[in-house]
Write a protein that holds these residues in place. Structure first.
Motif: not given
Length: 162
Positions: A41-55
């Protein structure tokens, strides 16, 4: 003026407790699904987070507030374990759900994995004039969804912005 399919700007979020814990411990993280989505998708932004609703909720709003994107594609957190929260968070946010995405995705998945597709709570919808997709964390599921995403996101945006 409507965006063409080639002009859609994406953000990718991987939701994974195990990958996030690898990241925290300094290990080399092998995020096959997130990397695949980011590249395709040629992403402009990428993040890796835990499975946390608020995050997850906070990150979605942060991306929409601070980045010029049209669509967020999330991989992970769509299963049935107690820690799988992605669809629950999105249900709270969506202004409109794209029920057809789930139907088509499950139909395609059924051809690949049979009845195991019922374990996925993949979803898509509209939030703050952005299209958000939530896919299972498996690479095959992301590949299955890619045709839908690439072919329909620009079309959905056209209708959304009319």
């Amino acid at each position: 003026m409507h965006k063409g399919l080639e002009n859609v700007k994406y953000a990718v979020i991987t939701v994974s407790d195990s990958r996030f814990n690898e990241l925290l411990s300094g290990k080399n993280v092998d995020d096959k699904s997130g990397n695949y989505l980011r590249d395709e998708l040629n992403a402009q932004y990428y993040a890796l987070i835990p499975d946390n609703k608020d995050m997850l909720k906070g990150l979605i709003n942060h991306i929409i507030d601070f980045f010029d994107i049209d669509s967020i594609v999330i991989t992970g957190g769509t299963g049935i374990s107690n820690r799988d929260n992605t669809p629950d968070v999105l249900r709270e946010l969506f202004e409109k759900e794209l029920d057809g995405f789930k139907i088509v995705f499950h139909n395609l998945s059924y051809n690949e994995v049979g009845y195991a597709t019922v374990l996925s709570r993949a979803t898509a919808g509209i939030y703050r004039n952005k299209i958000i997709y939530a896919l299972p964390g498996s690479l095959n599921a992301c590949k299955t969804a890619m045709n839908i995403i690439k072919k329909e996101t620009g079309h959905i945006l056209k209708h959304l912005l009319d």
